[in-house]
Scaffold this motif. Sequence first.
Motif, PDB file in Angstrom:
ATOM      1  N   THR A   1      38.955 -27.439  76.891  1.00  0.00           N
ATOM      2  CA  THR A   1      39.101 -28.687  77.647  1.00  0.00           C
ATOM      3  C   THR A   1      40.555 -28.930  78.004  1.00  0.00           C
ATOM      4  N   ILE A   2      41.449 -28.688  77.049  1.00  0.00           N
ATOM      5  CA  ILE A   2      42.879 -28.882  77.318  1.00  0.00           C
ATOM      6  C   ILE A   2      43.351 -27.955  78.426  1.00  0.00           C
ATOM      7  N   ARG A   3      42.940 -26.685  78.330  1.00  0.00           N
ATOM      8  CA  ARG A   3      43.336 -25.732  79.377  1.00  0.00           C
ATOM      9  C   ARG A   3      42.739 -26.126  80.729  1.00  0.00           C
ATOM     10  N   GLY A   4      41.492 -26.596  80.694  1.00  0.00           N
ATOM     11  CA  GLY A   4      40.849 -27.016  81.926  1.00  0.00           C
ATOM     12  C   GLY A   4      41.539 -28.220  82.557  1.00  0.00           C
ATOM     13  N   LEU A   5      41.920 -29.196  81.713  1.00  0.00           N
ATOM     14  CA  LEU A   5      42.617 -30.373  82.225  1.00  0.00           C
ATOM     15  C   LEU A   5      43.985 -29.997  82.792  1.00  0.00           C
TER      16      LEU A   5
ATOM     17  N   MET B   1      42.951 -28.638 112.279  1.00  0.00           N
ATOM     18  CA  MET B   1      41.843 -29.195 111.506  1.00  0.00           C
ATOM     19  C   MET B   1      41.195 -28.135 110.624  1.00  0.00           C
ATOM     20  N   HIS B   2      41.080 -26.907 111.130  1.00  0.00           N
ATOM     21  CA  HIS B   2      40.522 -25.830 110.316  1.00  0.00           C
ATOM     22  C   HIS B   2      41.421 -25.550 109.103  1.00  0.00           C
ATOM     23  N   ILE B   3      42.727 -25.543 109.339  1.00  0.00           N
ATOM     24  CA  ILE B   3      43.663 -25.273 108.243  1.00  0.00           C
ATOM     25  C   ILE B   3      43.626 -26.388 107.211  1.00  0.00           C
ATOM     26  N   LEU B   4      43.628 -27.646 107.698  1.00  0.00           N
ATOM     27  CA  LEU B   4      43.559 -28.782 106.776  1.00  0.00           C
ATOM     28  C   LEU B   4      42.284 -28.726 105.937  1.00  0.00           C
ATOM     29  N   THR B   5      41.156 -28.510 106.606  1.00  0.00           N
ATOM     30  CA  THR B   5      39.876 -28.429 105.898  1.00  0.00           C
ATOM     31  C   THR B   5      39.883 -27.299 104.878  1.00  0.00           C
ATOM     32  N   HIS B   6      40.409 -26.159 105.291  1.00  0.00           N
ATOM     33  CA  HIS B   6      40.455 -24.990 104.401  1.00  0.00           C
ATOM     34  C   HIS B   6      41.303 -25.270 103.169  1.00  0.00           C
ATOM     35  N   GLU B   7      42.497 -25.830 103.378  1.00  0.00           N
ATOM     36  CA  GLU B   7      43.403 -26.087 102.255  1.00  0.00           C
ATOM     37  C   GLU B   7      42.831 -27.129 101.299  1.00  0.00           C
ATOM     38  N   ILE B   8      42.273 -28.208 101.843  1.00  0.00           N
ATOM     39  CA  ILE B   8      41.732 -29.269 100.992  1.00  0.00           C
ATOM     40  C   ILE B   8      40.514 -28.777 100.217  1.00  0.00           C
ATOM     41  N   MET B   9      39.624 -28.054 100.890  1.00  0.00           N
ATOM     42  CA  MET B   9      38.434 -27.536 100.201  1.00  0.00           C
ATOM     43  C   MET B   9      38.815 -26.523  99.129  1.00  0.00           C
TER      44      MET B   9
ATOM     45  N   ALA C   1      37.303 -27.758  95.588  1.00  0.00           N
ATOM     46  CA  ALA C   1      36.134 -27.022  95.083  1.00  0.00           C
ATOM     47  C   ALA C   1      36.302 -26.569  93.632  1.00  0.00           C
ATOM     48  N   PRO C   2      37.409 -25.911  93.269  1.00  0.00           N
ATOM     49  CA  PRO C   2      37.546 -25.501  91.860  1.00  0.00           C
ATOM     50  C   PRO C   2      37.677 -26.688  90.904  1.00  0.00           C
ATOM     51  N   ILE C   3      38.251 -27.805  91.388  1.00  0.00           N
ATOM     52  CA  ILE C   3      38.362 -29.000  90.536  1.00  0.00           C
ATOM     53  C   ILE C   3      36.969 -29.533  90.208  1.00  0.00           C
ATOM     54  N   VAL C   4      36.098 -29.618  91.208  1.00  0.00           N
ATOM     55  CA  VAL C   4      34.730 -30.095  90.994  1.00  0.00           C
ATOM     56  C   VAL C   4      33.986 -29.167  90.037  1.00  0.00           C
ATOM     57  N   SER C   5      34.107 -27.857  90.257  1.00  0.00           N
ATOM     58  CA  SER C   5      33.421 -26.885  89.405  1.00  0.00           C
ATOM     59  C   SER C   5      33.918 -26.948  87.970  1.00  0.00           C
ATOM     60  N   LEU C   6      35.228 -27.000  87.803  1.00  0.00           N
ATOM     61  CA  LEU C   6      35.806 -27.043  86.457  1.00  0.00           C
ATOM     62  C   LEU C   6      35.474 -28.357  85.749  1.00  0.00           C
ATOM     63  N   SER C   7      35.449 -29.448  86.494  1.00  0.00           N
ATOM     64  CA  SER C   7      35.092 -30.741  85.898  1.00  0.00           C
ATOM     65  C   SER C   7      33.671 -30.709  85.352  1.00  0.00           C
ATOM     66  N   GLY C   8      32.750 -30.081  86.077  1.00  0.00           N
ATOM     67  CA  GLY C   8      31.370 -29.951  85.600  1.00  0.00           C
ATOM     68  C   GLY C   8      31.289 -29.133  84.325  1.00  0.00           C
ATOM     69  N   THR C   9      32.081 -28.069  84.278  1.00  0.00           N
ATOM     70  CA  THR C   9      32.087 -27.231  83.069  1.00  0.00           C
ATOM     71  C   THR C   9      32.609 -28.013  81.864  1.00  0.00           C
TER      72      THR C   9
ATOM     73  N   GLY D   1      45.607 -30.526  91.256  1.00  0.00           N
ATOM     74  CA  GLY D   1      45.817 -31.829  91.869  1.00  0.00           C
ATOM     75  C   GLY D   1      47.243 -31.995  92.358  1.00  0.00           C
ATOM     76  N   GLN D   2      48.211 -31.476  91.587  1.00  0.00           N
ATOM     77  CA  GLN D   2      49.609 -31.539  92.006  1.00  0.00           C
ATOM     78  C   GLN D   2      49.835 -30.726  93.273  1.00  0.00           C
ATOM     79  N   ASN D   3      49.189 -29.561  93.348  1.00  0.00           N
ATOM     80  CA  ASN D   3      49.302 -28.735  94.560  1.00  0.00           C
ATOM     81  C   ASN D   3      48.769 -29.482  95.785  1.00  0.00           C
ATOM     82  N   LEU D   4      47.644 -30.177  95.584  1.00  0.00           N
ATOM     83  CA  LEU D   4      47.070 -30.938  96.689  1.00  0.00           C
ATOM     84  C   LEU D   4      47.991 -32.083  97.092  1.00  0.00           C
ATOM     85  N   MET D   5      48.622 -32.742  96.103  1.00  0.00           N
ATOM     86  CA  MET D   5      49.572 -33.808  96.403  1.00  0.00           C
ATOM     87  C   MET D   5      50.785 -33.263  97.151  1.00  0.00           C
ATOM     88  N   ASN D   6      51.270 -32.081  96.754  1.00  0.00           N
ATOM     89  CA  ASN D   6      52.408 -31.464  97.448  1.00  0.00           C
ATOM     90  C   ASN D   6      52.042 -31.128  98.890  1.00  0.00           C
TER      91      ASN D   6
END
Length: 343
Positions: free
Chosen positions: A156-160, A111-119, A123-131, A167-172
């Motif tokens: 914006t293109i680079r951010g997307l 559970m610690h590993i899952l939480t760590h990997e998902i967060m 986290a960077p997706i949320v931060s980058l989306s705000g920017t 997102g692909q890494n998370l899907m993998n």
Amino acid sequence: MAILIVCGLGIAGIVSGRAIILGIVAICIGLGLIGALVAYLNATNRRIRLFLDAIQDNESMLFFPEEYGSKEQRTLHAAFNRISRLITENKQKKLERELQQKEYESWDKLMHILTHEIMNSIAPIVSLSGTLLSYFRKKEEPKSPEEITDVMIGKTIRGLDTIKSQGQNLMNFTHSYRCMASLREPSPKLFSLTRLLLNLQVLYQAELDKRHIAFDIQLFQPEIEIWADEEQLSQVLVNLLKNAIQALEKQEEGSIFIHVGNQGKNISIEIIDNGPGIAKELREDIFVPFFTTKSSGSGIGLSLSRQIIRMHGGQLLVSSEPFIQTCFTIMLPLAFRKNDATV
């Protein structure tokens, strides 16, 4: 009491002179009774010694017959068997508690590993989306087209692209977990292990030459055939071989050696490298799902490999001496049967 009475009568007959012959016979009978008593006590002492040795050696299969012998012997044997059962039950409960504790620790670690990997992915997706939103919105209102510059569009293109990659890494990562959770049952067939290993050598020879890694395969006989799921076993061997290559990434004079041996009803496949090795305290952790010591990787390979081998009724073991020999050993039954497998 019988010994005392018989010997007393014999001595009295000899001393009085009235029954010397009968007295001698009585004493001989008394000596015989003494010998029988000594033999009985020695047999009892041997049983006690055997029982105590069994306890000291953690032998739980010892059983004393309760239907034969004298009443005292049957009572003694029943007491021994009861003590043995109580000790065995206590050991079993202790083992179950240890297994439950290890299972809890494994789940907690997972559970610690899952939480760590998902967060780490979210986290960077949320931060980058705000920017990126700040480029096109001002005080909760959309900016006018005149306020949007080419620089903003480029960022914006680079951010997307970054969001897509993350997102692909998370899907993998999620796919890796799904693969482990829904691993199909092996479909065994008779195939050439020799051919499979030679194909792997051809597949990785260019990379091995590029990294200057010596590679050798040793077989206990030229042609070896086994019953197993060829696709799943190939997946395990590829994973172990890739791990060995990565372990030798920054090492000069690296070498990988595959040895196949005959262990009676089992076959052993050893993948050996002379890399930096695995610390003793990590040798079981490396099989925990999503645990990894690498800077990149899902940490699923070794866990999935061990599960595949267990489903074949075998074992995946590891031993390691840093910079001397790290050995992953696959033990497989020569005649694989599904009802022998464990998960």
